[in-house]
Design a protein around this motif. Structure first.
Motif, PDB file in Angstrom:
ATOM      1  N   THR A   1       5.207   8.256   4.715  1.00 27.02           N
ATOM      2  CA  THR A   1       4.142   9.258   4.825  1.00 27.02           C
ATOM      3  C   THR A   1       3.860   9.914   3.479  1.00 27.02           C
ATOM      4  OG1 THR A   1       5.847  10.855   5.480  1.00 27.02           O
ATOM      5  CG2 THR A   1       4.649   9.733   7.242  1.00 27.02           C
ATOM      6  N   SER A   2       4.940  10.175   2.681  1.00 30.82           N
ATOM      7  CA  SER A   2       4.719  10.811   1.369  1.00 30.82           C
ATOM      8  C   SER A   2       3.961   9.869   0.446  1.00 30.82           C
ATOM      9  CB  SER A   2       6.055  11.193   0.736  1.00 30.82           C
ATOM     10  OG  SER A   2       6.839  10.036   0.481  1.00 30.82           O
ATOM     11  N   ILE A   3       4.283   8.569   0.512  1.00 28.88           N
ATOM     12  CA  ILE A   3       3.548   7.609  -0.321  1.00 28.88           C
ATOM     13  C   ILE A   3       2.086   7.569   0.092  1.00 28.88           C
ATOM     14  CG2 ILE A   3       3.322   5.151  -0.853  1.00 28.88           C
ATOM     15  CD1 ILE A   3       6.383   4.980  -0.676  1.00 28.88           C
ATOM     16  N   ALA A   4       1.858   7.562   1.412  1.00 28.20           N
ATOM     17  CA  ALA A   4       0.475   7.520   1.896  1.00 28.20           C
ATOM     18  C   ALA A   4      -0.291   8.771   1.470  1.00 28.20           C
ATOM     19  CB  ALA A   4       0.453   7.375   3.415  1.00 28.20           C
ATOM     20  N   SER A   5       0.381   9.931   1.607  1.00 23.57           N
ATOM     21  CA  SER A   5      -0.300  11.170   1.218  1.00 23.57           C
ATOM     22  C   SER A   5      -0.571  11.191  -0.280  1.00 23.57           C
ATOM     23  CB  SER A   5       0.549  12.368   1.623  1.00 23.57           C
ATOM     24  OG  SER A   5       1.791  12.333   0.940  1.00 23.57           O
ATOM     25  N   ASN A   6       0.362  10.713  -1.052  1.00 27.02           N
ATOM     26  CA  ASN A   6       0.142  10.681  -2.504  1.00 27.02           C
ATOM     27  C   ASN A   6      -1.000   9.753  -2.865  1.00 27.02           C
ATOM     28  OD1 ASN A   6       2.186  12.487  -3.050  1.00 27.02           O
ATOM     29  ND2 ASN A   6       3.739  10.883  -3.259  1.00 27.02           N
ATOM     30  N   ARG A   7      -1.073   8.642  -2.149  1.00 30.98           N
ATOM     31  CA  ARG A   7      -2.191   7.735  -2.410  1.00 30.98           C
ATOM     32  C   ARG A   7      -3.520   8.393  -2.079  1.00 30.98           C
ATOM     33  NH1 ARG A   7       0.211   2.064   0.138  1.00 30.98           N
ATOM     34  NH2 ARG A   7       1.664   1.598  -1.612  1.00 30.98           N
ATOM     35  N   GLU A   8      -3.554   9.091  -0.957  1.00 33.60           N
ATOM     36  CA  GLU A   8      -4.784   9.782  -0.579  1.00 33.60           C
ATOM     37  C   GLU A   8      -5.153  10.830  -1.622  1.00 33.60           C
ATOM     38  OE1 GLU A   8      -6.890   9.192   1.803  1.00 33.60           O
ATOM     39  OE2 GLU A   8      -5.733   7.468   2.526  1.00 33.60           O
TER      40      GLU A   8
ATOM     41  N   TYR B   1       7.588  -2.842  16.824  1.00 32.56           N
ATOM     42  CA  TYR B   1       9.048  -2.758  16.706  1.00 32.56           C
ATOM     43  C   TYR B   1       9.554  -3.058  15.283  1.00 32.56           C
ATOM     44  CZ  TYR B   1       8.702  -2.936  21.787  1.00 32.56           C
ATOM     45  OH  TYR B   1       8.390  -2.674  23.078  1.00 32.56           O
ATOM     46  N   PHE B   2       8.665  -3.591  14.441  1.00 28.52           N
ATOM     47  CA  PHE B   2       9.076  -3.963  13.085  1.00 28.52           C
ATOM     48  C   PHE B   2       8.198  -3.227  12.084  1.00 28.52           C
ATOM     49  CE2 PHE B   2       8.848  -6.740   9.313  1.00 28.52           C
ATOM     50  CZ  PHE B   2      10.194  -6.814   9.007  1.00 28.52           C
ATOM     51  N   ASN B   3       8.830  -2.568  11.125  1.00 29.22           N
ATOM     52  CA  ASN B   3       8.125  -1.858  10.069  1.00 29.22           C
ATOM     53  C   ASN B   3       8.122  -2.757   8.833  1.00 29.22           C
ATOM     54  OD1 ASN B   3       7.114  -0.109   8.144  1.00 29.22           O
ATOM     55  ND2 ASN B   3       8.297   1.653   8.889  1.00 29.22           N
ATOM     56  N   GLU B   4       6.937  -3.171   8.418  1.00 30.87           N
ATOM     57  CA  GLU B   4       6.849  -4.109   7.309  1.00 30.87           C
ATOM     58  C   GLU B   4       7.252  -3.467   5.975  1.00 30.87           C
ATOM     59  OE1 GLU B   4       3.105  -5.993   7.116  1.00 30.87           O
ATOM     60  OE2 GLU B   4       3.229  -6.876   9.124  1.00 30.87           O
ATOM     61  N   GLU B   5       7.037  -2.180   5.835  1.00 29.90           N
ATOM     62  CA  GLU B   5       7.374  -1.544   4.564  1.00 29.90           C
ATOM     63  C   GLU B   5       8.884  -1.369   4.430  1.00 29.90           C
ATOM     64  OE1 GLU B   5       5.231   2.038   4.188  1.00 29.90           O
ATOM     65  OE2 GLU B   5       3.253   1.077   4.117  1.00 29.90           O
ATOM     66  N   THR B   6       9.520  -0.861   5.467  1.00 30.11           N
ATOM     67  CA  THR B   6      10.969  -0.637   5.383  1.00 30.11           C
ATOM     68  C   THR B   6      11.792  -1.829   5.853  1.00 30.11           C
ATOM     69  OG1 THR B   6      10.983   0.334   7.598  1.00 30.11           O
ATOM     70  CG2 THR B   6      10.637   1.829   5.737  1.00 30.11           C
ATOM     71  N   ARG B   7      11.121  -2.830   6.476  1.00 27.91           N
ATOM     72  CA  ARG B   7      11.804  -4.034   6.959  1.00 27.91           C
ATOM     73  C   ARG B   7      12.852  -3.715   8.021  1.00 27.91           C
ATOM     74  NH1 ARG B   7       9.473  -8.925   5.685  1.00 27.91           N
ATOM     75  NH2 ARG B   7       8.393  -8.704   3.698  1.00 27.91           N
ATOM     76  N   ILE B   8      12.622  -2.644   8.778  1.00 29.29           N
ATOM     77  CA  ILE B   8      13.562  -2.247   9.828  1.00 29.29           C
ATOM     78  C   ILE B   8      13.023  -2.719  11.182  1.00 29.29           C
ATOM     79  CG2 ILE B   8      14.612  -0.275  11.015  1.00 29.29           C
ATOM     80  CD1 ILE B   8      14.553   1.222   8.388  1.00 29.29           C
TER      81      ILE B   8
END
Length: 1670
Positions: free
Chosen positions: A282-289, A911-918
């Motif tokens: 979320t912080s990366i997304a907000s920073n991008r915005e 069920y899978f997060n592509e950014e965190t690979r979890i």
């Protein structure tokens, strides 16, 4: 010693031997002498007996007279014979035979007379010897009598002393008897003591036996006790074993519980990781915005600015103005406005900082004056209260008025100056009101009795008696100007301290960098006296270790001021300490108060100050819990679970404790709803307030004071109002801190309201059962250094979460209460999963992972289980079996298989997060027919297994077969798991480092690999490298290269020099080889570039290009190598200090010297002006002296006139330059440099190139030579002559020796053993005093001598070798052959002088060499060895060939006849010196002579001059011919003339004989008469003034003419100083016989003041022209 008689005899004998008898034959002499020998012997014996019988009456005088008469008679007879020579030839033969017989008889008579004279002389000598012996015997007899008398006197004295000693011995006999008695008594005492000692020893032996028996009894008893104890121990061991089994079971249970807790913790950890990843996302997304919006806004603003600029351009063009100028002015105006705004902001922030600093200073001042302000209470109570109330009202009115005025002035656009002034006004009002409120508090809190007392009385009356105006002080302190000046003074003080420390302290420089770490370490690092008792004495020993890089020392400065009453230090200064050495210090602590003390022990070292912390802690309780939260986990309703918590006391003081529930724990909360199943025991607001921390330091005291004021509302209402006003004023200064404070207060109030509401709710629920409770131990005693276990029980009753708060209170008031919590979960499901979170950790794609899931049941019947997985993950995950039955109160295992495919991100969906690979997969277990669900989650992090190689292609370019080319690639692990890798199947010409291309890459790590390519032959290479991972995945790397075979090669491409000291030389040799002898590629490899043309066979040239400023020399650097040959190359490494660094250091030292000198001169001027003589500190003097010694005094005058020297102006031979070089060399820390020297190769000869054209060479054939050059500081340096390594003797004369001493010093930290190189044994240099050992810091002289043996320049190198380094000394000297030129060659004739007059002569001597020559003029007559030389055989006895003595007649007065001036001195090279010789005889003699020697350097005879002169009593002389007299004068005393002879008139001197020999050469074609001459002269003198001229006449008898003699100028007159020659020529007559020499006599008469006659003997000889010359 020779007597006078002996000398006379020898003189007469010499005359007889010298008498010329040329016409007598030697055979006749021998016969006659033999014939008369027998007769003369008897006569001599009779004469000797008569002389002895007469008692020696015949004296030396008669003997001398007799001898003289006989000599006269012999001379007369000889003359008579010579006169009759002409008559012999005219007589007949019988007469001639008779005449010859008469002549022989006459000769025999002369011989007999001569022998008689000898006998008489011998008899007189024997008589004198007998007389001398008699005198000697008489003197010895007298001496013996005297000695006998002395012996008699000594014997008498000894007898007297002996009798005195016997009388003294009689006196001491009484004492001897007493001494004997004392010795007997002492012996008796010794015997008695021995008896007593024996008796005591017997008693001791008896006691020892008794002790032995008692000891044996005790041992038996101890053995019995040991056996009993052993039995008890066995029994105890059995009981302990049983207990241990029981405890083991309990510990196993605790381990299971611990595993359950860890499962819960892992689940929480996983949730936390998920939340962290989501928050990061979320912080990366907000920073991008934000970045996008900022970029859009910037674009819009830029577009708007362009629009405005275009509008402005159009407007300016419309007006007809200059567009560029107007736009430029507009931009400058905007920039100016921005700068003004920034300046305002800076000014505002600076004012705020100043005001805050003022407030902090005022707060500190108020704290310091708190005690003083309380003591200034006025004694009048009522009046004081009224005055204070009026003062408070007045200040409130002023404050309100200021606020109104400030509010009225507040506008939307107010200036910064107005705002700042308002802020300052409110701040000052707030401070003053705060001070008054503080006074009110102090006064209202005191009693009336204490108001009348003065608590503090000053020791000295002064400022305390005066009233202090607080308002005035505060305004002065608040003045910004004074604050700024105070800050400036502080900065100046800090700079001065830094300069002072930089001048005193020595920096540590290691490898060219300054080392800032501590120089001394203490062991232990902190001096800690723990748990002390008052009244005891404690000692601790610390060790200080020198951790610097050189010799250092330190001294004790002191300890903290507040510790001086309790701490004492015993310290013996160790002096200078080497690196790694240590010393001990003893610290003694004597506590007098039971309080904790902290401070430090301060030291001062050579490199700076340091301190050792000191801490003294009293006994106290240090209580702690091993955990603050007890998590019981999930349990079924009805179970009882027990947990323990440890309370530990790590202090030395015990206390009592009590465990109780928290203040708010009387009512517990339980919520049975599913949405909020937790229960929480909330603390009261009063417990939470102390934990609240206010971040702003300016507001904190306000809140604290507010709490204090509000404690009593009735008495302190004015105070609270004042505090509120002060708070407002301070809040106006910092709005941000006020906002934070308001938010904190609001949040605390909200928390308070919620807590009250919860309490109201919870108090009504009294029927709630207690599920978490305490065990048996709730209170007790905890001792020092011990621990107590507390038991907490959990009895779940209702499903849901439970939480309880507990607090432990202590009797010790210094111990704060400890709180801990307990939580648990009650469940009622019969089936559960012990591990509800299955973590598969990190998984890779296309890899199978398995795990076992355990399901447990607490039901009393068998249940059916069904496992369900989400359909999206059915391709990747599977549970086996899918359906199963679990028995009652047992467990069931399910196998989980996970094989992630590359399509997992698409299939898994949410069920899978592509950014965190979890991956989070919920799995459901359906239980039985009721379809109760039990959920658990499978977690996994899926990652790739790729390895990335960057770059993917490598081009090595051109590489020779003698070198290796390196390229770097980066290998990156894209996985979040570590992976092993390895490059396999490498070709033989490729190498990968590090670790041969094998290793492990950490997650997302990049590793740089070195790909090393070495071509083995000339061709084009193209190949691939394969990298394999641990899962057998392959990654390719393609490579290309071109191999080059150069025509030349180096025998070594890498040269590693040994560690070389500065100014020393290390040498290495290598070869440049040309092995190209054939162009046939079949037989051997040929030089070429890749597949290009072959290099032709022939001579090949090379050139080494050494970079500038490289301390490497290559000899030869250019050359040509023929095919099949090699050329020797010598590489020399000579490290030196950079010239620029030396010059900069010299300039710095000169500047410091000049500054010190200028300061001294300034002080002297000040002292002269003031008339006072102030002493300058020793440290400044020493530093200035040292700097002046280093060469600063040469530039002192120029630098004092504010002119600093330039480094370019310094000469390398100046003292400042040499001193700086020596300083840098001593402080050199070593260096290591690498140099790569290119060697260019070209075909052809260097000497065959045309003109200025160069040989063409290919850059691909270039060879490279790598040099590793380590330089170190020399262990031994030259300490004398400013550290010069050159010993120059200069010009030294050949054959002479000069000595020079050089002082060498060991600057290393270890003992050195010195060895020296061998100098040329046939050379002129010699090492006189070699030094064998040098201690650290020791200096010793080294002696070197120079003795040249040739006229040339000499140079040698002397190496002073140590174990690691060497010092090279250059020794030079020039041998010069000393040469002089004298104006006089061999003889300096002073001529004829009147006796007792002086004459001088001058000659010049010139130094033709290049050396200054020290000389000394020595005369043989003044030689110290002359007395020894006189003891030899006289020179007239020896033959003329053996005569070497050059010293002739000397003066009678003892003074030297010849003298010279100057006698010694120096002749500069190319100059000359005049010498004056003085001839001063004191009596007449013709044989004055001496030898003058010119001695150079005190030992070398450079020139010899023979000095000659003659002295006459009368001013006339005759010179020439062969003298017939003896050149040595007799020392006999001549008898004066008799009175009769004196009465007869003139004294007729005997005629002197001169032999003039004329040799006629026979056999020449044109015969020439034989010629000779005589010189007759008159001496120039002031005496004999009556007669100035001298007349001479040579009588010429007819016989001369008959015999062929012709005389020229036989008569004449001479004036003073005039010399004339009488010439004589001879032609042999016809009847001349060559075997019979001709002898004719004539008389030469001189008439001056007297008449002198000379008998001239003319002898004619005929010599053959063909006779051999000798």
């Amino acid at each position: 010693m020779i007597s006078m008689e002996d000398k006379e005899t020898s003189y007469s004998e010499e005359e007889d031997q010298k008498s010329p008898l040329p016409f007598l034959e030697e055979k006749e002499k021998e016969d006659k002498a033999h014939g008369f020998s027998n007769g003369e012997e008897h006569w001599e014996e009779s004469e000797l007996e008569g002389e002895l019988a007469g008692g020696g009456k015949m004296g030396s005088k008669d003997a001398s007279e007799g001898v003289g008469d006989q000599s006269d008679s012999s001379m007369e007879s000889l003359e008579h014979c010579l006169g009759d020579i002409n008559n012999i030839q005219s007589m007949k033969s019988p007469d001639r035979i008779c005449m010859l017989a008469l002549q022989r008889n006459l000769k025999e008579l002369n011989d007999a007379a001569r022998e008689k004279e000898l006998v008489v002389q011998k008899a007189s000598a024997a008589l004198s010897r007998l007389r001398a012996m008699r005198r000697r015997l008489c003197t010895e007899l007298e001496n013996e009598k005297d000695f006998e008398f002395q012996i008699f006197l000594t014997l008498k004295e000894n007898m007297l002393q002996m009798w005195q000693m016997e009388t003294e011995q009689g006196k001491y006999e009484i004492f001897h008897e007493q001494l004997k008695k004392y010795e007997e008594e002492l012996e008796m005492q010794y015997q008695e003591r021995a008896k007593v000692r024996i008796w005591k020893e017997k008693i001791a032996a008896l006691q020892a036996e008794e002790n032995q028996r008692s000891r044996e009894k005790k041992e038996e008893e101890a053995q019995k006790e040991y056996e009993e104890k052993h039995k008890k121990m066995l029994e105890d061991a059995e009981r302990n074993h049983k207990k241990a089994v029981c405890f083991l079971r309990k510990s196993m249970a605790r381990i299971h519980e611990k595993n359950a807790k860890e499962e819960v913790k892992t689940q929480e950890h996983m949730e936390g990781r998920i939340q962290a990843v989501l928050s990061l996302k979320t912080s990366i997304a907000s920073n991008r915005e934000k970045l996008r919006t900022l970029q859009v806004w910037n674009k819009a603003m830029a577009f708007e600015a362009k629009k405005q600029e275009m509008k402005m351009r159009e407007a300016i063009l419309a007006k007809g103005g200059n567009v560029a100028k107007e736009i430029f002015l507009h931009k400058r105006l905007l920039e100016h406005e921005k700068e003004k705004q920034a300046h305002r902001e800076r000014q505002k922030s600076r004012k705020i900082e100043i005001v805050s600093q003022i407030l902090r200073e005022n707060a500190s001042i108020r704290k310091r004056k708190k005690s003083q302000s309380c003591t200034k209470a006025i004694k009048g109570g009522g009046k004081l209260e009224d005055s204070l109330l009026w003062r408070m009202k007045t200040w409130q009115y002023i404050e309100k008025t200021c606020k109104r005025s400030a509010g009225a002035r507040a506008q939307p656009r107010c200036s910064p100056s107005a705002c700042s002034s308002a802020g300052e006004t409110t701040a000052s009002v707030g401070e003053i009101s705060g001070a008054i409120a503080h006074d009110v508090l102090c006064e209202s809190g005191e009693d009336k009795e204490e108001r009348d007392k003065t608590l503090v009385e000053p020791e000295f009356p002064g400022l305390w008696s005066q009233e202090c105006d607080l308002n005035k002080i505060s305004k002065e302190e608040m003045d910004p100007k004074q604050l700024a000046t105070r800050v400036e003074k502080k900065e100046i003080l800090e700079k001065k301290m830094e300069e002072f420390q930089s001048g005193i302290f020595h920096k540590q420089i290691v490898s060219g960098r300054e080392c800032n770490r501590r120089t001394f370490y203490s062991k232990p690092s902190c001096i800690h006296f723990k748990d002390f008792d008052v009244g005891q004495i404690y000692k601790k020993k610390i060790v200080l270790i020198n951790a610097s890089y050189g010799v250092n020392f330190f001294r004790l400065v002191g300890i903290s001021e507040w510790l001086k009453d309790f701490i004492s230090i015993h310290f013996d200064p160790p002096g200078k300490m080497s690196s790694g050495m240590s010393c001990e210090i003893v610290v003694t602590f004597k506590p007098m108060i039971n309080e904790t003390l902290e401070g430090e022990v301060m030291f001062m070292a050579q490199t700076g100050s340091f301190s050792v912390p000191l801490k003294c802690t009293a006994k106290r309780c240090i209580l702690a819990l091993d955990k603050e939260l007890i998590d019981f986990g999930s349990h079924v309703v009805g179970e009882t679970i027990s947990r323990t918590i440890n309370l530990t006391n790590s202090g030395a003081l015990g206390t009592r404790f009590k465990v109780q529930t928290s203040a708010g724990d009387s009512s517990k909360c339980r919520a049975t709803t599913k949405s909020s199943p937790g229960r929480m025991v909330i603390r009261h607001f009063s417990d939470c307030v102390p934990e609240k921390n206010v971040s702003n330091s300016l507001v904190t005291p306000v809140v604290e004071k507010k709490d204090q004021i509000c404690a009593d509302h009735s008495e302190e209402m004015p105070c609270s109002a004042a505090r509120e006003e002060q708070q407002r004023a301070e809040m106006s200064l910092s709005s941000s801190s006020t906002e934070r404070l308001g938010q904190d207060v609001l949040s605390s109030r909200a928390a308070l309201d919620t807590d009250n509401a919860h309490n109201l709710v919870e108090l009504s629920a009294e029927e709630t059962p207690v599920e978490i409770m305490l065990g048996k131990v709730t209170e007790g005693e905890i001792g020092p250094f011990s621990s107590v276990k507390l038991q907490i029980l959990f009895v779940p009753a209702i499903p849901g979460d439970v939480r309880a708060e507990f607090v432990i209170v202590f009797d010790n008031p210094d111990c704060k209460p400890l709180c801990f919590s307990a939580i648990g979960v009650s469940i009622d499901v019969p089936v559960w999963v012990p591990n509800p979170n299955i973590d598969l950790k990190i998984c890779m794609y296309d890899r199978l992972y398995q795990d076992c899931i355990v399901v447990r049941s607490r039901a009393k019947a068998t249940l059916r289980l069904k496992f369900e997985i989400r359909k999206e993950l059915s391709k990747h995950m599977e549970l086996l079996p899918k359906t199963g039955y679990i028995q009652a109160q047992s467990s069931f295992s399910v196998q989980l298989k996970f094989l992630p495919r590359h399509s997992l991100p698409e299939d898994a969906g949410s069920y899978f997060n592509e950014e965190t690979r979890i991956l989070e997969v919920p799995v459901t277990i359906l239980v039985g027919e009721k379809a109760k669900k039990v959920n658990f989650t499978v977690h996994a992090i899926v990652t790739t297994s790729d390895l990335e190689i960057s770059p993917a292609r490598i081009n090595f370019g051109y590489c020779t077969i003698y070198e290796a080319v390196q390229a770097n690639v980066k290998l990156t692990n894209k996985s979040i798991l570590p992976q092993e890798f390895g490059f396999v199947g490498l070709p033989e010409f490729v190498e990968i480092q590090p670790n041969d291309g094998l290793g492990i890459l950490l997650p997302l790590e990049s590793l740089t690999l070195d790909i090393i390519f070495k071509a083995n032959k000339a061709k084009e290479y193209s190949f691939e490298l394969t990298c394999k991972s641990e899962i057998n995945r392959q990654f390719k790397l393609s490579c290309r290269a071109v191999g080059v075979h150069p025509p030349l090669e180096l025998s070594h491409s890498l040269v590693q020099f040994a560690a070389t000291a500065l100014n020393s030389v290390s040498t290495a040799t290598l070869y440049v080889m040309n092995s190209h002898v054939s162009v046939n590629p079949v037989t051997h490899p040929v030089p070429r570039i890749g597949k290009g043309e072959v290099v032709p066979v022939g001579p090949t040239s090379f050139e080494f290009r050494v970079p500038e400023a490289c301390p490497v020399t290559i000899t030869p650097s250019v050359g040509t190598v023929l095919p099949g040959k090699k050329s020797l190359i010598e590489v020399s490494f000579r490290p030196t200090l950079p010239d620029q660094q030396i010059r900069e250091e010299a300039v710095r030292r000169l500047c410091r010297a000049a500054a010190a000198g200028a300061e001294i001169q300034k002080r002297k001027k000040d002292e002269k002006k003031e008339g006072k003589k102030s002493s300058i500190s020793m440290s400044r003097q020493q530093s200035s002296r040292q700097l002046v010694r280093d060469g600063g005094n040469k530039y002192l005058t120029s630098l004092n006139s504010s002119e600093q020297p330039r480094s370019e102006e310094l000469k390398p031979d100046s003292d400042a330059y040499m001193a700086a070089q020596a300083f840098l060399m001593r402080n050199f820390r070593g260096s290591f440099e690498k140099y790569i020297i290119p060697c260019f190769v070209a075909s052809g000869r260097i000497d065959e190139r045309k003109g200025s054209e160069n040989l063409s060479c290919s850059p691909y054939n270039t060879l490279y030579l790598e040099l590793h050059c380590p330089a170190v500081a020399p262990a031994v340096v030259v300490a004398s002559d400013n550290g010069k390594n050159t010993v120059n003797f200069g010009d030294v004369a050949v054959g002479h020796r000069m000595m020079k001493r050089i002082t060498i010093q060991n600057i290393s930290l270890e003992k050195l053993e010195l060895k020296f190189s061998v100098l040329n044994p046939n050379g002129p240099f010699l090492l006189v005093r070699p030094v064998e050992m040098l201690e650290p810091g020791e200096s010793k002289p080294l002696g070197i001598s120079f003795c040249p043996n040739e006229d040339k320049w000499f140079f040698e190198m002397l190496d002073v070798r140590t174990a690691k380094t060497s010092l090279t000394l250059s020794i030079a000297g020039c041998g010069v052959m000393p040469s002089i030129v004298c104006s006089v060659e061999e003889i300096l004739n002073m001529g004829y002088v009147i006796s007792r007059e002086k004459v001088t002569s001058t000659f010049k001597m010139q130094n033709t060499s290049t050396l200054t020559l020290p000389y000394s003029m020595q005369l043989d007559s003044l030689s110290s060895t002359r007395d020894k030389d006189q003891q030899r055989i006289p020179s007239f006895i020896m033959s003329s060939l053996q005569r070497t003595e050059l010293v002739g007649t000397q003066n009678y007065n003892g003074l030297s006849v010849f003298s010279i001036f100057p006698t010694e001195g120096e002749i500069v090279a190319g100059k000359s010196q005049d010498f004056t010789v003085t001839f001063s005889p004191d009596h007449e003699s013709l044989y004055y002579s001496d030898c003058l020697k010119v001695v150079l350097f005190g030992k070398e005879i450079a020139h010899v001059i023979r000095l000659k002169g003659a002295a006459r009593e009368h001013p006339m002389f005759v010179e020439g011919g062969v003298p017939l007299d003896v050149p040595i004068e007799s020392l006999a005393v001549t008898s004066p003339p008799s009175s009769q002879e004196a009465l007869n008139g003139e004294l007729q001197e005997p005629a002197k004989s001169i032999l003039l020999v004329l040799e006629y050469i026979e056999g020449e074609s044109s015969p020439v008469p034989a010629r000779a001459e005589l010189k007759v002269g008159s001496i120039q003198t002031a005496q004999f003034a009556s007669k100035k001229s001298v007349e001479f006449t040579l009588e010429s008898p007819p016989l001369l003419q008959q015999k062929g003699f012709t005389i020229e100028a036989a008569k004449g007159t001479l004036e003073r100083g005039q010399v004339k020659c009488i010439g004589v020529s001879w032609v042999p007559p016809a009847d001349f016989r060559p075997d019979d020499p001709l002898l004719v006599t004539a008389l030469l008469t001189l008439k001056g003041d007297i008449k002198e006659t000379y008998q001239i003997l003319f002898m004619g000889k005929v010599v053959s022209a063909y006779a051999p010359t000798k």
